[in-house]
Design an enzyme around this catalytic site. Structure first.
Site, PDB file in Angstrom:
ATOM      1  N   ARG A  70      42.273  31.122  34.027  1.00 47.80           N
ATOM      2  CA  ARG A  70      41.886  29.752  34.342  1.00 47.80           C
ATOM      3  C   ARG A  70      41.770  28.958  33.049  1.00 47.80           C
ATOM      4  NH1 ARG A  70      43.438  30.319  38.779  1.00 47.80           N
ATOM      5  NH2 ARG A  70      42.318  30.103  40.750  1.00 47.80           N
ATOM      6  N   HIS A  96      51.238  26.948  36.494  1.00 53.48           N
ATOM      7  CA  HIS A  96      50.423  27.724  37.445  1.00 53.48           C
ATOM      8  C   HIS A  96      51.319  28.484  38.430  1.00 53.48           C
ATOM      9  CE1 HIS A  96      46.192  27.960  39.406  1.00 53.48           C
ATOM     10  NE2 HIS A  96      46.917  29.019  39.749  1.00 53.48           N
TER      11      HIS A  96
HETATM   12  P1  NDP Z   1      38.491  40.060  40.094  1.00 56.26           P
HETATM   13  O1  NDP Z   1      37.298  39.400  40.654  1.00 56.26           O
HETATM   14  O2  NDP Z   1      39.060  41.244  40.786  1.00 56.26           O
HETATM   15  O3  NDP Z   1      38.220  40.489  38.578  1.00 56.26           O
HETATM   16  C1  NDP Z   1      37.535  39.681  37.675  1.00 56.26           C
HETATM   17  C2  NDP Z   1      37.289  40.485  36.422  1.00 56.26           C
HETATM   18  O4  NDP Z   1      36.634  39.632  35.473  1.00 56.26           O
HETATM   19  C3  NDP Z   1      36.353  41.674  36.660  1.00 56.26           C
HETATM   20  O5  NDP Z   1      36.751  42.770  35.870  1.00 56.26           O
HETATM   21  C4  NDP Z   1      35.006  41.154  36.181  1.00 56.26           C
HETATM   22  O6  NDP Z   1      34.106  42.125  35.702  1.00 56.26           O
HETATM   23  C5  NDP Z   1      35.439  40.281  35.031  1.00 56.26           C
HETATM   24  N1  NDP Z   1      34.400  39.295  34.718  1.00 56.26           N
HETATM   25  C6  NDP Z   1      33.911  38.304  35.492  1.00 56.26           C
HETATM   26  N2  NDP Z   1      32.941  37.630  34.848  1.00 56.26           N
HETATM   27  C7  NDP Z   1      32.822  38.190  33.639  1.00 56.26           C
HETATM   28  C8  NDP Z   1      31.986  37.954  32.524  1.00 56.26           C
HETATM   29  N3  NDP Z   1      31.076  36.976  32.520  1.00 56.26           N
HETATM   30  N4  NDP Z   1      32.120  38.750  31.446  1.00 56.26           N
HETATM   31  C9  NDP Z   1      33.024  39.757  31.429  1.00 56.26           C
HETATM   32  N5  NDP Z   1      33.861  40.046  32.450  1.00 56.26           N
HETATM   33  C10 NDP Z   1      33.752  39.264  33.549  1.00 56.26           C
HETATM   34  O7  NDP Z   1      39.594  38.909  39.957  1.00 56.26           O
HETATM   35  P2  NDP Z   1      41.183  39.058  39.951  1.00 56.26           P
HETATM   36  O8  NDP Z   1      41.550  40.098  38.975  1.00 56.26           O
HETATM   37  O9  NDP Z   1      41.708  39.174  41.334  1.00 56.26           O
HETATM   38  O10 NDP Z   1      41.601  37.605  39.422  1.00 56.26           O
HETATM   39  C11 NDP Z   1      41.186  37.132  38.168  1.00 56.26           C
HETATM   40  C12 NDP Z   1      41.481  35.649  38.050  1.00 56.26           C
HETATM   41  O11 NDP Z   1      42.885  35.426  37.913  1.00 56.26           O
HETATM   42  C13 NDP Z   1      41.121  34.804  39.277  1.00 56.26           C
HETATM   43  O12 NDP Z   1      39.731  34.531  39.319  1.00 56.26           O
HETATM   44  C14 NDP Z   1      41.930  33.562  39.033  1.00 56.26           C
HETATM   45  O13 NDP Z   1      41.195  32.661  38.230  1.00 56.26           O
HETATM   46  C15 NDP Z   1      43.147  34.060  38.246  1.00 56.26           C
HETATM   47  N6  NDP Z   1      44.382  33.997  39.016  1.00 56.26           N
HETATM   48  C16 NDP Z   1      45.408  33.238  38.522  1.00 56.26           C
HETATM   49  C17 NDP Z   1      46.606  33.168  39.195  1.00 56.26           C
HETATM   50  C18 NDP Z   1      47.747  32.393  38.637  1.00 56.26           C
HETATM   51  O14 NDP Z   1      48.769  32.242  39.294  1.00 56.26           O
HETATM   52  N7  NDP Z   1      47.635  31.882  37.418  1.00 56.26           N
HETATM   53  C19 NDP Z   1      46.823  33.878  40.457  1.00 56.26           C
HETATM   54  C20 NDP Z   1      45.675  34.640  40.882  1.00 56.26           C
HETATM   55  C21 NDP Z   1      44.516  34.695  40.179  1.00 56.26           C
HETATM   56  P3  NDP Z   1      33.525  43.250  36.701  1.00 56.26           P
HETATM   57  O15 NDP Z   1      34.712  44.156  36.970  1.00 56.26           O
HETATM   58  O16 NDP Z   1      32.471  43.905  35.917  1.00 56.26           O
HETATM   59  O17 NDP Z   1      33.066  42.529  37.930  1.00 56.26           O
HETATM   60  C1  OXD Z   2      44.759  32.050  42.684  1.00 53.88           C
HETATM   61  C2  OXD Z   2      45.700  31.246  41.937  1.00 53.88           C
HETATM   62  O1  OXD Z   2      43.591  32.052  42.324  1.00 53.88           O
HETATM   63  O2  OXD Z   2      46.836  31.043  42.411  1.00 53.88           O
HETATM   64  O3  OXD Z   2      45.175  32.714  43.653  1.00 53.88           O
HETATM   65  O4  OXD Z   2      45.395  30.776  40.843  1.00 53.88           O
END
Ligand code: NDP
Ligand code: OXD
Length: 311
Positions: free
Chosen positions: A226, A274
């Site tokens: 993000r 994106h």
């Molecule tokens: P998940 O919720 O599965 O994973 C998030 C990860 O971030 C976890 O490992 C979590 O830790 C870690 N995390 C969250 N907060 C913190 C923090 N404060 N400090 C350290 N680590 C942290 O999400 P996804 O993997 O499914 O997706 C990640 C992001 O990718 C989405 O939120 C979205 O913003 C982005 N995205 C972008 C897309 C695009 O097309 N550009 C498409 C899809 C998603 P823990 O494991 O300990 O909970």
């Molecule tokens: C999602 C994205 O969060 O597309 O799925 O960014």
């Protein structure tokens, strides 16, 4: 009583989603009224997308059992206090595969120096081979569904992979870190950093000037997470000083990225609109249908958002 599923994913998405959703519901044995318009008090499930026709006030949806997001990132709905029902984010094998392909492709682009190779088709024979992947440590911030899948693939190719998450984790072939010290350790060692964290108050500007200064000179940043994860001005400063050699950015604070934004014209920035990973209707519809089935059966829902943590 009839089950009503309100598709609030937006008019543009409806033609793409209608058939796969109907198919997946039928395959799950669910007889439901899937519709783009319904009286709020009759709705049992809402299929939601941030740019769709989302209700800002969920209070009238008194019968709703869950809101099922088509997106993995839920920052635009997680803090909505009118939503008291469970919120599920999207975890879709198609989306994960797309993210693995995007991240692997961009990591390999920088690792192999493909830009320089493409620029040098000038008749000059310059046999400089890149190092092997084993010499290029990659740091992945976020070890969730997407970060862990990318980490595993990069480790399989041979990159030394470090990962960072909120909670302590163990992943095969990935050095896992957590906490502030852990983040510093990853940034100091990584030559390529991939940000796959969610947008929350805790992750806002997590890559600020202080942390960017920890990176190795000329490190690469790839951000499909993000826009809010990186302080834009600090990144521009680090790019101008050469501290960061290149940034490949898929997500931004304002999308579409405004035409006057310096990222567009910066020689060390690649902007992608994106597109890192789309939710794929065929596979994701099965996830939605399974959650509807669970909701109707009173079973625990999958991929519940922790509203306190914001992801
Ligand atoms: P998940 O919720 O599965 O994973 C998030 C990860 O971030 C976890 O490992 C979590 O830790 C870690 N995390 C969250 N907060 C913190 C923090 N404060 N400090 C350290 N680590 C942290 O999400 P996804 O993997 O499914 O997706 C990640 C992001 O990718 C989405 O939120 C979205 O913003 C982005 N995205 C972008 C897309 C695009 O097309 N550009 C498409 C899809 C998603 P823990 O494991 O300990 O909970
Ligand atoms: C999602 C994205 O969060 O597309 O799925 O960014």
């Amino acid at each position: 009583m009839n089950t009503t599923i309100l598709f609030a994913g937006g008019a543009a998405r409806w033609p793409i989603w209608e058939a796969p959703l109907r198919r997946a519901l039928e395959e799950s044995g669910i007889h439901a009224d899937l519709t783009t318009s319904a009286a709020p008090e009759t709705v049992d499930f809402i299929v939601y997308a941030p740019s769709g026709d989302i209700p800002a006030d969920f209070t009238p949806f008194i019968r709703c059992r869950a809101v099922l997001s088509l997106w993995a990132g839920v920052e635009r709905i997680a803090s909505n206090t009118t939503l008291t029902q469970p919120l599920c984010r999207m975890v879709d094998p198609g989306l994960t595969q797309g993210m693995v392909e995007y991240v692997t492709g961009h990591v390999l682009r920088h690792h192999l120096g493909l830009d320089a190779i493409l620029r040098s088709q000038n008749g000059r024979w310059n046999p400089v081979a890149p190092p092997l992947a084993t010499k290029r440590p990659v740091g992945i911030l976020g070890l969730g569904e997407l970060g862990a899948a990318c980490a595993n693939t990069l480790a399989t190719i041979g990159f030394p992979v470090m990962g960072w998450s909120r909670s302590e984790k163990t992943l095969q072939d990935v050095d896992c870190y957590h906490g502030d010290e852990g983040l510093s350790a990853v940034l100091r060692r990584a030559k390529i950093v991939v940000t796959l964290l969610p947008a929350t108050t805790a992750t806002e500007n997590i890559l600020d000037a202080r942390r960017l200064a920890l990176l190795q000179q000329g490190a690469t940043i790839i951000n499909p997470g993000r826009g809010s994860l990186i302080d834009d001005d600090a990144l521009l400063g680090a790019l101008n000083s050469g501290q960061v050699g290149h940034a490949t950015l898929d997500v931004f604070r304002t999308e579409p990225l405004p035409i006057e934004h310096p990222f567009w014209s910066h020689p060390r920035v690649t902007v992608t609109p994106h597109i890192a990973a789309d939710t794929r209707p065929e596979t994701a519809s099965r996830v939605i249908a399974e959650n509807v089935r669970r909701g109707l059966a009173g079973e625990p829902l999958m991929h519940l958002v922790d509203r306190e943590a914001g992801y």
